[in-house]
Write a protein that holds these residues in place. Structure first.
Motif, PDB file in Angstrom:
ATOM      1  N   MET A  23       0.891  -1.222   0.058  1.00 18.19           N
ATOM      2  CA  MET A  23       0.060  -0.028   0.086  1.00 18.19           C
ATOM      3  C   MET A  23       0.960   1.294  -0.001  1.00 18.19           C
ATOM      4  O   MET A  23       1.595   1.425   0.766  1.00 18.19           O
ATOM      5  N   SER A  24       0.724   1.976  -0.767  1.00 15.73           N
ATOM      6  CA  SER A  24       1.403   3.329  -1.097  1.00 15.73           C
ATOM      7  C   SER A  24       1.409   4.157   0.160  1.00 15.73           C
ATOM      8  O   SER A  24       0.246   4.264   0.921  1.00 15.73           O
ATOM      9  N   GLU A  25       2.279   5.048   0.359  1.00 16.43           N
ATOM     10  CA  GLU A  25       2.078   6.177   1.372  1.00 16.43           C
ATOM     11  C   GLU A  25       0.963   6.958   1.130  1.00 16.43           C
ATOM     12  O   GLU A  25       0.248   7.371   2.025  1.00 16.43           O
ATOM     13  N   SER A  26       0.534   7.442  -0.185  1.00 18.44           N
ATOM     14  CA  SER A  26      -0.563   8.300  -0.246  1.00 18.44           C
ATOM     15  C   SER A  26      -1.888   7.576   0.162  1.00 18.44           C
ATOM     16  O   SER A  26      -2.702   8.290   0.718  1.00 18.44           O
ATOM     17  N   HIS A  27      -1.790   6.221  -0.229  1.00 21.61           N
ATOM     18  CA  HIS A  27      -3.111   5.411   0.087  1.00 21.61           C
ATOM     19  C   HIS A  27      -3.206   5.399   1.779  1.00 21.61           C
ATOM     20  O   HIS A  27      -4.284   5.424   2.233  1.00 21.61           O
ATOM     21  N   VAL A  28      -2.193   5.315   2.318  1.00 25.82           N
ATOM     22  CA  VAL A  28      -2.093   5.088   3.907  1.00 25.82           C
ATOM     23  C   VAL A  28      -2.664   6.359   4.601  1.00 25.82           C
ATOM     24  O   VAL A  28      -3.575   6.751   5.310  1.00 25.82           O
ATOM     25  N   GLN A  29      -2.105   7.744   4.132  1.00 25.80           N
ATOM     26  CA  GLN A  29      -2.641   8.985   4.485  1.00 25.80           C
ATOM     27  C   GLN A  29      -4.075   9.183   4.039  1.00 25.80           C
ATOM     28  O   GLN A  29      -4.759   9.382   4.853  1.00 25.80           O
ATOM     29  N   ARG A  30      -4.438   8.611   2.953  1.00 25.32           N
ATOM     30  CA  ARG A  30      -5.958   8.889   2.398  1.00 25.32           C
ATOM     31  C   ARG A  30      -6.830   8.021   3.458  1.00 25.32           C
ATOM     32  O   ARG A  30      -7.819   8.658   3.743  1.00 25.32           O
ATOM     33  N   LEU A  31      -6.419   6.759   3.444  1.00 22.98           N
ATOM     34  CA  LEU A  31      -7.296   5.908   4.501  1.00 22.98           C
ATOM     35  C   LEU A  31      -7.262   6.259   5.867  1.00 22.98           C
ATOM     36  O   LEU A  31      -8.434   6.390   6.444  1.00 22.98           O
ATOM     37  N   SER A  32      -6.200   7.042   6.417  1.00 25.27           N
ATOM     38  CA  SER A  32      -6.172   7.375   7.910  1.00 25.27           C
ATOM     39  C   SER A  32      -6.970   8.703   7.775  1.00 25.27           C
ATOM     40  O   SER A  32      -7.818   8.764   9.039  1.00 25.27           O
ATOM     41  N   THR A  33      -7.091   9.529   6.843  1.00 24.54           N
ATOM     42  CA  THR A  33      -8.088  10.701   6.936  1.00 24.54           C
ATOM     43  C   THR A  33      -9.336  10.477   6.698  1.00 24.54           C
ATOM     44  O   THR A  33     -10.114  10.844   7.659  1.00 24.54           O
ATOM     45  N   ILE A  34      -9.557   9.404   5.995  1.00 21.57           N
ATOM     46  CA  ILE A  34     -11.295   8.844   6.128  1.00 21.57           C
ATOM     47  C   ILE A  34     -11.584   8.505   7.423  1.00 21.57           C
ATOM     48  O   ILE A  34     -12.747   8.527   7.901  1.00 21.57           O
ATOM     49  N   LEU A  35     -10.752   7.438   7.824  1.00 18.86           N
ATOM     50  CA  LEU A  35     -11.040   6.833   9.459  1.00 18.86           C
ATOM     51  C   LEU A  35     -10.968   8.159  10.254  1.00 18.86           C
ATOM     52  O   LEU A  35     -12.000   8.175  11.233  1.00 18.86           O
ATOM     53  N   LEU A  36     -10.218   9.346  10.322  1.00 22.12           N
ATOM     54  CA  LEU A  36     -10.194  10.089  11.492  1.00 22.12           C
ATOM     55  C   LEU A  36     -11.577  10.949  10.835  1.00 22.12           C
ATOM     56  O   LEU A  36     -11.942  11.428  12.142  1.00 22.12           O
ATOM     57  N   ASP A  37     -11.816  11.063   9.814  1.00 18.09           N
ATOM     58  CA  ASP A  37     -13.045  11.807   9.595  1.00 18.09           C
ATOM     59  C   ASP A  37     -14.185  11.261  10.118  1.00 18.09           C
ATOM     60  O   ASP A  37     -15.160  11.774  10.407  1.00 18.09           O
ATOM     61  N   ALA A  38     -14.215   9.806  10.036  1.00 17.98           N
ATOM     62  CA  ALA A  38     -15.455   9.034  10.594  1.00 17.98           C
ATOM     63  C   ALA A  38     -15.284   8.929  11.943  1.00 17.98           C
ATOM     64  O   ALA A  38     -16.439   8.423  12.429  1.00 17.98           O
ATOM     65  N   ILE A  39     -14.388   9.559  12.694  1.00 16.11           N
ATOM     66  CA  ILE A  39     -14.457   9.280  14.099  1.00 16.11           C
ATOM     67  C   ILE A  39     -15.460  10.046  14.722  1.00 16.11           C
ATOM     68  O   ILE A  39     -15.664   9.681  15.974  1.00 16.11           O
ATOM     69  N   THR A  40     -16.096  11.109  14.283  1.00 10.24           N
ATOM     70  CA  THR A  40     -16.951  11.855  14.770  1.00 10.24           C
ATOM     71  C   THR A  40     -18.430  11.376  14.696  1.00 10.24           C
ATOM     72  O   THR A  40     -19.514  11.917  14.743  1.00 10.24           O
ATOM     73  N   ASP A  41     -18.765  10.059  14.261  1.00  8.30           N
ATOM     74  CA  ASP A  41     -19.999   9.454  13.900  1.00  8.30           C
ATOM     75  C   ASP A  41     -20.679   9.417  15.424  1.00  8.30           C
ATOM     76  O   ASP A  41     -19.859   9.256  16.363  1.00  8.30           O
ATOM     77  N   LYS A  42     -21.925   9.516  15.414  1.00 10.69           N
ATOM     78  CA  LYS A  42     -22.574   9.568  16.785  1.00 10.69           C
ATOM     79  C   LYS A  42     -22.768   8.198  17.301  1.00 10.69           C
ATOM     80  O   LYS A  42     -22.844   8.020  18.456  1.00 10.69           O
ATOM     81  N   ASP A  43     -22.706   7.154  16.433  1.00 14.62           N
ATOM     82  CA  ASP A  43     -22.767   5.841  16.789  1.00 14.62           C
ATOM     83  C   ASP A  43     -21.634   5.445  17.717  1.00 14.62           C
ATOM     84  O   ASP A  43     -20.615   5.171  16.980  1.00 14.62           O
ATOM     85  N   PRO A  44     -21.648   4.997  18.834  1.00 14.26           N
ATOM     86  CA  PRO A  44     -20.278   4.569  19.731  1.00 14.26           C
ATOM     87  C   PRO A  44     -19.828   3.355  19.208  1.00 14.26           C
ATOM     88  O   PRO A  44     -18.610   3.223  19.251  1.00 14.26           O
ATOM     89  N   LEU A  45     -20.501   2.629  18.653  1.00 13.90           N
ATOM     90  CA  LEU A  45     -19.838   1.224  18.010  1.00 13.90           C
ATOM     91  C   LEU A  45     -19.276   1.521  16.847  1.00 13.90           C
ATOM     92  O   LEU A  45     -18.218   1.162  16.561  1.00 13.90           O
ATOM     93  N   VAL A  46     -19.562   2.482  15.984  1.00 18.03           N
ATOM     94  CA  VAL A  46     -19.128   2.876  14.917  1.00 18.03           C
ATOM     95  C   VAL A  46     -17.618   3.768  15.305  1.00 18.03           C
ATOM     96  O   VAL A  46     -16.517   3.364  14.592  1.00 18.03           O
TER      97      VAL A  46
END
Length: 1661
Positions: free
Chosen positions: A1-24
């Motif tokens: 997995m290329s570095e750009s892909h890791v950063q992009r995936l990390s960004t997606i995950l970090l953006d999703a951390i504000t989900d209202k569902d505790p399980l998510v």
């Protein structure tokens, strides 16, 4: 997995951390950590970048990201480069100190990141932290905490910085004013001290080994002064605890002299805090550290403080420990640590303090002291070594303590002692005996979880720890082997240690194996020096007996057998190889079962076989006799365990059977008989088994010993009546006899068959009955003791079985058979019928079963009585609500099996259908029982008998199975029984019966019929079906039966099923109905000849029960029968007695379900209605002038049936189909039953039924017809007609002779209004009644048709012509009422179809005029009807048509003006008015003549006594006015004669006469002569008015016209009418007659036209 892909995936995950569902959120954090595991640097940089870009991100989400960063750092710290670490350190530091206020979760997460990084990059972290830790300024809370945690996590990297950190921090302590900052400084000092101590303890590994404790002494002392003297006095509990926790490790860094100086203050200060804080774990830990520091410096001050320290510590150790509380457990651990420290410096003072407390009255104190003592034995072994005897002697008192907690603690102390050599000292054996005693404690059935608040722990807790201790000491402490072996053998035989056998055996097995491995000779037990050890015979007996209950005591059976196997050399030298083979097999058998599944008898038999094999292997008679002697000695030990004692008796019998010395055998048998405890059932059983087993080898000796005992004084004392209360009670004597009888039975059962057969009757049965019944004073007395009875029954059963099992038993003649069977029947009858407590029934029936197979055969009556008694004794037993250990259930099952065996054995002797029928007849009452348990048992027996009969069926010739229908009818309804087991058994019975039929038809036994096999699939579905599925299955079963049932059995099956309708089980009753209806549907076409019988049975069943489902089923059955034989069913139902009862009505209503059938039934009923005359005439009395009409039965029954059928809503379609015929027939039935009476026999029934309640329906012929007609109207959808008739009283009118015509008219009117579409066919049906022989029927139909013409619906339906034609055809009817009604109907055209009158004018006028001429009677109702009709028609007919009949009508009606009947006067006068109205002032002279002639009567009838006549006169005069062509006169008529206006007759008459004489003087003579006619009128007022009219006429006429009056005639008439004039009601005393005045208002130039038209004679006069 290329570095750009890791950063992009990390960004997606970090953006999703504000989900209202505790399980998510949790899943996102997990994914982020997983990604960081593989690419840590990229993920850490992405997290840092995300937090920098989102400054306003809420702190909960920042906390999640920081926790993920910590996880990645902790797992991959070795892979991080300095730049990434530096970035992460700055990120965490910024996040931690961004907010000045405390946000614990967020800042703690950032602090944890720094601590994690500090494990490798301590310098960079320390640099960042120190940049925020400046002198003179209070740092951030979490900066201090981070430094503290970092010092512990990386002591080697942090301690070199501590000097500078402490120098910066110490001035800050005085600046900290808030408790939170003080707490964190205390925490930091604690951690700094701990890291320093760790560093100093590991100097050999430290980066700077030159670091010394003295380097920290000054700073520590400065901090100590502030913490102890200032902060410890704070009111804040949290701060005080933080101070105490810091003082513990700081005390080790204080200078020795300073510590010695501070101890007198420090120790009391810390001890005082115990009273202020509930959670003391941290204080205890700190106290332990302080004590260690004091001991390490050899403090003398500690000796002074020791008592107070011990008191506080002992109080803490006595606090109950809750395993669920970690703080309490930690406190307990630290307190014991303090005791250990004190034991090292002052053991004597410590024991002197502890041991006296073992005698304390407080349970907690004793337990706590024992816990400290155990800890000291383990943790301070060196210091306690010399104190062993002292400690052992101090344990004597705790050994006597009965408290469970104390016992548990004592066992734990003993366990510690065992590991440290205490038990090798004198008195150690007492400790082991105590442990064994605790192993023998009774276990709790449900061990409870021990809690701190309970006063006593469960005994099972003490027992469990004792068992564990014994095993551990035996297996893990080598030094204990010589102590325990063979000492533990002493505990095997004593009964009080029985519950400890399992752990004892396991320990002994381990010890024996261990010693055997070390030295085989040392393993042998030396009995010479150990008198207390048990002998090999005692060990063998004990271990073998306790093995009979192998799962008791945690599996003592297997443990005992293993111990036996290990001890084989000590038992007997030759047993090693034999037991090496047999004992493992026994152990394998135990492994295959559990306590619940182990077959006890089989296991005991295996043990006895093991004993026989052992005895055979030893083959030493002396050894065997010694073993038997030991067994007899141990018998009393098992008095409290009867099952084990029973087994021991069997072992004795086995051992005696192996002995060869007969004297020894008989001696032991004699001792057993004399010492047995006969009151105990199991002991009696065991004794009998012992004798039976012994008889296998010693039959003669056993029987001889039994007979000797019976003859002995011991037995005689127990049975003698005079000594009955001296030595033994009567009950005990019965128990002795019971045991002896049982012994004979077991001897017969176990001894060799060839030896028993010759001695059964001569010895065994004779002695058995001799023991059973005693003779008192020469009289035979039988006991009532149930035990003795049971023993006799069992013994007879065993002996009978032995006889049957012998080679020549069944063929031999058994002379005592009848006597024994009779005795067994008496026992069975004597048992309580509702409960099953003893196996007497079972054993007695088994005995009868065996006896039945012997010769001679039982008599038929005896056999029937036997079956009846057995069934009643078993089937009536109530089911047990609860089953204890399965014993009751097992007894019941065994008893039922015995009953089955008995019945099959009796059936075997008569394998015919008659024999089977007799058996089923015995079971039939039980099959139909209202109690479910009786039904299921009876069905089970029936299925067993049928299966047996089927399996043994041999048909040599084709013969019919006559009882098939009866038997299937008996069993099949039970397929829906409330009990699932009963349902399945019933299907099994039907299944067997069908195959029996096939067998009788010649099919082979292995033949399988596809139809009959369907029952097996249906049987499986009857276990737990829902009601719908259940009855569907019953229907399917009935279909199978219908396909295989012979035709000749159908009626018997149906009749039997009909009997089942009254079954108390509603489901079975419903099943019977389902099956009946299925059979009727499938095979009903064969039952034509049986219809009357079936209908009669149905009626009878309905009378017997009121269940709704039976009612519905009967209805459906009748419906099915009628659908195939409707004529027969209708005839059968019509033959039911009148009045129909509710059940017959129910059956009638069943025929209204299906429209096609209903139409057929209605057609048949209409045919029955017309087949017979409606009534018969006769005279009730000889002098009666009019005949009475009496209704005939068939039409009456058909009418009632019509009502019942049509009262059902479902009959609507059929009623609509036959609506015209039904309506016409019932309407005519109503007409011909008006006034008709019931037959005399039914009149009495009617009177009796009239008071039965509101639901009673009259049988009166007319009322029943009206009810039927109402029902037809309702079913035909004409509810409005019925309601209108009800409101208008039409139905009541129909029932009466006077109002019948009116009722018919109202019915026709309602039909026209609400049922117009029905009328064409109805009228067509009524047209046919023109030829009826009954006048009343023609009258009714004519009245109905006539009334229809008054409605415009006939015009809309184009019925006018046909109605007119039909009515015209009836004008010549012989019945005047018919002719009258015809005229009414024709006149009704004026109302219903006025526009059609002109078209039919001539026809209508001709009919009316014909009616005027009808008959010669003066008061012909036909003429009256004609006048009324003409009055209605005149305004509508053509003038031309009227002119031709005008004069005729006027002349014809003139005589009715003076009719005596008011109706005739009113009708004729009103018609006269209509005639004048029709002329409209243009009448011909001939009619004007009639007008003038009627003028005087009209004026006089204004005084008619009847108002209708007066009104008619007013109307007629008003209509005559225009025709007289005198406006003045017409105005007078219009003015004075209006309807509703009062009339002053004198004034009106004066005015009228004045105008008449003024305009028509020539009419004087005619008017006077007419008036003279009324001088003799029968009506007073009219007579009075006539002279007045004459007077007024004469008064107002001109003189020249007076000659028209005949004076003599006038005087004569005046004389006759003077009286009337004087007493006329119109003249009051004060009333004066008006004075006539001449009028000059009229012109005299021209006479009126009426005068000009007068005939010549009148004009001349």
């Amino acid at each position: 997995m290329s570095e750009s892909h890791v950063q992009r995936l990390s960004t997606i995950l970090l953006d999703a951390i504000t989900d209202k569902d505790p399980l998510v959120q949790e899943q996102v954090c997990g994914a982020l950590c997983a990604l960081g595991e593989s690419r840590p640097e990229e993920v850490l940089l992405a997290c840092a970048e995300h937090l920098r870009q989102h400054e306003k991100l809420a702190h909960p989400y920042r906390t999640m990201i920081l926790r993920a960063v910590e996880t990645v750092v902790s797992s991959r710290i070795g892979e991080l480069d300095k730049d990434v670490a530096r970035t992460t350190i700055l990120l965490a530091s910024g996040e931690m100190t961004r907010a000045k206020e405390l946000v614990c979760d967020w800042q703690q997460a950032a602090s944890n990141v720094l601590v994690a990084l500090g494990k490798r990059f301590v310098g960079k972290v320390m640099e960042e932290m120190l940049s925020k830790f400046q002198p003179g300024l209070l740092p951030h809370y979490f900066v201090v905490q981070t430094l503290a945690n970092l010092s512990v996590s990386n002591a080697f990297g942090t301690v070199p910085f501590l000097t500078s950190i402490l120098s910066t921090m110490l001035p800050m302590l005085s600046l900290a004013k808030h408790d939170s900052m003080r707490v964190v400084f205390c925490f930091a000092l604690q951690r700094f001290s701990e890291s320093t101590l760790e560093y100093l303890a590991n100097l050999d590994q430290a980066p700077d080994p030159t670091v010394r404790k003295d380097a920290f002494a000054t700073d520590t002392l400065s901090a100590y002064d502030i913490l102890f003297h200032q902060w410890l006095q704070s009111r804040e509990a949290k701060l005080r605890l933080a101070v105490v926790e810091a003082l513990g490790p700081m005390s080790h860094l204080l200078p020795s002299e300073k510590l010695e100086e501070q101890l007198p203050k420090l120790l009391p200060g810390v001890l005082a805090l115990y009273k202020k804080h509930a959670e003391t774990a941290h204080m205890s830990k700190s106290l332990a550290q302080i004590l260690e520091a004091a001991v390490s410096v050899g403090s003398r001050t500690l000796e002074v403080q020791l008592d107070s320290v011990l008191a506080v510590l002992h109080a803490q150790v006595c606090v109950p420990v809750e395993s669920s509380s970690p703080l309490v457990m930690s406190n307990q651990k630290e307190v014991l640590r303090c005791f250990t420290v004190l034991a090292c410096c002052s053991p004597d003072r410590l024991l002197a303090f502890l041991l006296p407390k073992l005698d304390s009255s407080s349970e907690r104190t004793r337990v706590g002291t024992l816990q400290v003592l155990r800890h000291l034995i383990n943790a301070a072994a060196a210091q306690m070594e010399v104190k062993k005897p002292f400690i052992l002697s101090s344990m004597k008192l705790p050994l006597l303590d009965t408290n469970s907690k104390v016992k548990r603690a004592v066992v734990q102390v003993i366990s510690a002692m065992a590991h440290h050599g205490y038990l090798e000292q004198p008195g150690g054996e007492a400790m082991m005996e105590y442990v064994v005693q605790q192993c023998a404690l009774p276990p709790e059935s449900e061990p409870q979880k021990p809690c701190a608040d309970s006063e006593n722990l469960p005994a099972d807790g003490v027992r469990a720890i004792s068992i564990s201790t014994l095993y551990l000491v035996s297996t893990t402490v080598d030094r204990m082997s010589d102590v325990l072996w063979p000492y533990l053998l002493e505990f095997l035989v004593p009964v009080r240690f029985t519950r400890a056998l399992t752990p004892l055996c396991r320990s002994l097995v381990h010890l024996a194996q261990k010693r055997q491995e070390q030295d085989a000779d040392a393993f042998l037990i030396q009995y010479n020096g150990n008198a207390t050890l048990p002998s090999p015979y005692a060990i063998t007996t004990r271990l073998l007996v306790v093995s009979s209950k192998p799962y008791l005591g945690d599996g003592r059976g297997a443990a005992s057998l293993r111990l036996l196997s290990v001890l084989h050399r000590n038992i007997h030298p030759v047993l090693g190889q034999r037991w090496a083979t047999t004992i493992p097999l026994l152990l394998e058998h135990l492994d295959e079962y559990t306590e619940e599944t182990l077959p006890q008898k089989e296991w005991e038999e295996k043990l006895l076989m093991f004993l026989r094999d052992t005895l055979a292997a030893v083959a030493d008679n002396t050894w065997i006799c010694q073993l038997s002697l030991e067994m007899c000695r141990q018998l009393p030990n098992y008095n409290e365990t009867p099952q084990e004692k029973n087994f021991l008796y069997k072992c004795i019998g086995t051992t005696l059977g192996a002995a060869s010395h007969k004297e020894v055998v008989r001696k032991h048998l004699q001792e057993l008989l004399e010492t047995a405890r006969y009151q105990e059932e199991t002991e009696r059983e065991g004794l009998a088994c012992c004798f039976g087993i012994c008889a296998i080898s010693h039959l003669d000796d056993t029987l001889a010993q039994l007979e000797d005992f019976v003859k002995s004084d011991v037995f005689r004392k127990s049975t003698g009546i005079f000594n009955i209360f001296k030595d033994r009670s009567e009950n005990e004597a019965d128990k002795v006899r019971s045991a002896l009888v049982l012994c004979y039975g077991h001897v017969a059962a176990r001894a060799p068959r060839e030896l028993v057969q010759p001695r059964v009757e001569s010895d065994i049965f004779r002695n058995m009955f001799q023991c059973f019944s005693t003779k008192v004073l020469g009289i035979k007395v039988e006991t009532k003791d149930p035990t003795l009875r049971l023993s006799l029954v069992r013994s007879v059963c065993m002996a009978s079985q032995a006889v049957c099992g012998s080679a020549r038993g069944s063929a031999s003649h058994f002379s005592r058979k009848a006597e024994l069977v009779g005795q067994m029947m008496e026992f069975i009858k004597a048992e309580p019928p509702d409960s099953l407590r003893t196996p007497i029934r079972k054993k007695a029936m088994l005995a009868c079963t065996y006896l039945a197979s012997l010769e001679p055969a039982l008599e038929e009556q005896v056999q029937a009585e036997l079956v009846h008694s057995c069934l009643h004794s078993v089937l009536a037993v109530l089911p047990e609500p609860t089953v204890e250990d399965g014993r009751q259930e097992s007894l019941y099952l065994d008893t039922m099996q015995a009953l089955k065996d008995l019945l099959t054995s009796l059936l075997q002797r008569d394998m015919t259908s008659q024999g089977l029928q007799r058996m089923v007849e015995h079971l039939s009452p039980w099959i139909k029982s209202p109690r479910g348990h009786e039904r299921v048992r009876a069905l089970g027996l029936s299925a067993c008998l049928l299966q047996y009969f089927l399996e043994h069926l041999h048909v040599s010739a084709l013969v019919p199975f006559h009882n098939l229908g009866l038997l299937i009818g008996l069993f099949s309804p039970r397929c829906a029984d409330l009990w699932p087991a009963t349902r399945q058994e019933a299907v099994s019975c039907v299944y067997c019966l069908l195959y029996l039929q096939l067998g009788y038809e010649g099919f082979s036994r292995d033949y399988r019929d596809d139809v009959a096999e369907q029952l097996l699939a249906l049987k499986d579905g009857l276990v737990h079906p829902d009601p719908a599925a259940l009855f569907h299955s019953c229907h399917s079963i009935a279909q199978v039966i219908a396909k295989r049932l012979p035709p000749d059995q159908l009626i018997s099956l149906l009749l039997t099923l009909f009997e089942g309708l009254g079954d108390p089980d509603k489901d079975c009753s419903r099943a019977a109905t389902v099956m009946i209806n299925c059979l009727l549907k499938e095979r009903g076409h064969l039952l034509l000849e049986k219809v009357p019988e079936l209908v009669s049975v149905l009626r009878a069943k309905l009378q017997e029960t009121r269940e709704e489902h039976v009612l519905q089923a009967a209805q459906h059955s009748v419906y099915l029968l009628a659908s195939q034989h409707h004529a027969a069913v209708v005839s059968s139902l019509l033959g039911s007695p009148l009045p129909f009862d509710s059940h017959t009505g129910t059956l009638w209503r069943a025929l209204a379900v299906e429209p096609g059938l209903t139409a057929q039934v209605l057609g048949l009923l209409l045919e029955k209605l017309s087949r017979d005359v409606p009534f018969k005439e006769g005279r009730a009395f000889l002098l009666s002038t009019t005949p009475d009409r009496v209704a005939t039965l068939l039409p009456l029954a058909a009418t009632c049936a019509l009502y019942e059928v049509t009262s059902v809503p479902a009959s609507g379609p059929a009623v609509l189909e036959l609506y015209p015929q039904l309506f016409a027939a019932l309407l005519l039935r109503v007409s011909c039953t008006v006034g008709v009476q019931l037959p005399r026999n039914l009149q009495a029934k009617e009177r009796r039924s009239s008071g039965s309640g509101p639901g009673f329906r009259s049988l009166e012929p007319c009322s029943s017809a009206v009810d039927a007609l109402q029902a037809v109207l309702l079913r035909g959808g004409n509810e409005d007609v019925v309601q209108r008739m009800e409101l208008e009283g039409g139905w009541e009118l129909l029932r009466t002779s006077a109002g019948h015509e009116e009722g018919v008219a109202r019915l026709a009117s309602a039909m026209a209004k609400f049922a117009g579409p029905r009328l064409p066919l109805v009228t067509k049906a009524l047209f046919s009644t023109q030829s009826s022989v009954y006048d009343i029927q023609r009258v009714t139909s004519t009245a109905f048709l006539a009334e229809l013409l008054s409605s415009n619906v006939v015009r809309d339906l184009m019925l006018l012509e046909s109605l007119l034609d039909n009515l015209a055809a009836r004008q010549k009817d012989s019945c005047a009422s018919v002719r009258r009604l015809v005229l009414r109907g024709l006149a009704n055209v004026a109302t219903g179809s006025p526009d059609k009158v002109r078209a039919h004018g001539p026809q209508l006028l001709t009919a009316m005029i014909g009616g005027l001429d009808d008959g010669d009677a003066a008061h012909s109702l036909v003429a009256l009807e004609a006048m009324v009709g003409l009055a209605r028609l005149l305004d509508l007919v053509e003038a031309w048509d009227l002119r031709s009949v005008l004069l005729h009508v006027a002349i014809r009606i003139r005589p009715f003006f003076d009719s005596e009947k008011m109706e005739f006067r009113a009708a004729s006068i009103r018609l006269f008015g209509h005639l004048n109205k029709a002329c409209r002032g243009d009448c011909e002279d001939v009619f004007l003549e009639q007008v003038v002639g009627g003028l005087a009567p009209l004026l006089l009838h204004l005084r008619d006594p009847q108002a209708p006549v007066t009104a008619a006169c007013r109307f007629a005069l008003r209509m005559c006015g225009p025709n007289l062509e005198c406006e003045e006169l017409a105005d007078v008529f219009q003015k004075h004669l209006q309807e509703g206006r009062s009339l002053h007759f004198g004034e009106f008459l004066n005015t009228t006469c004045k105008h008449l004489m003024h305009h028509f003087p020539d009419l004087l003579g005619r008017l006077v002569s007419t008036s003279l006619f009324y001088f003799k009128s029968s009506w007073e007022d009219v007579r009075a008015a006539a002279p007045m009219l004459t007077g007024f006429l004469v008064l107002h006429v001109e003189a020249e016209h007076r000659p028209q009056v005949d004076l003599e005639q006038l005087l004569a008439g005046g004389a006759a009418g003077s009286a009337s004039v004087l007493k006329g009601p119109w003249r009051h005393p004060q009333q004066r007659l008006p004075v006539p005045q001449r009028s000059s208002s009229c012109s005299r130039t021209r006479p009126p036209r009426c005068a000009q038209r007068l005939p010549r004679p009148w004009a001349a006069w």
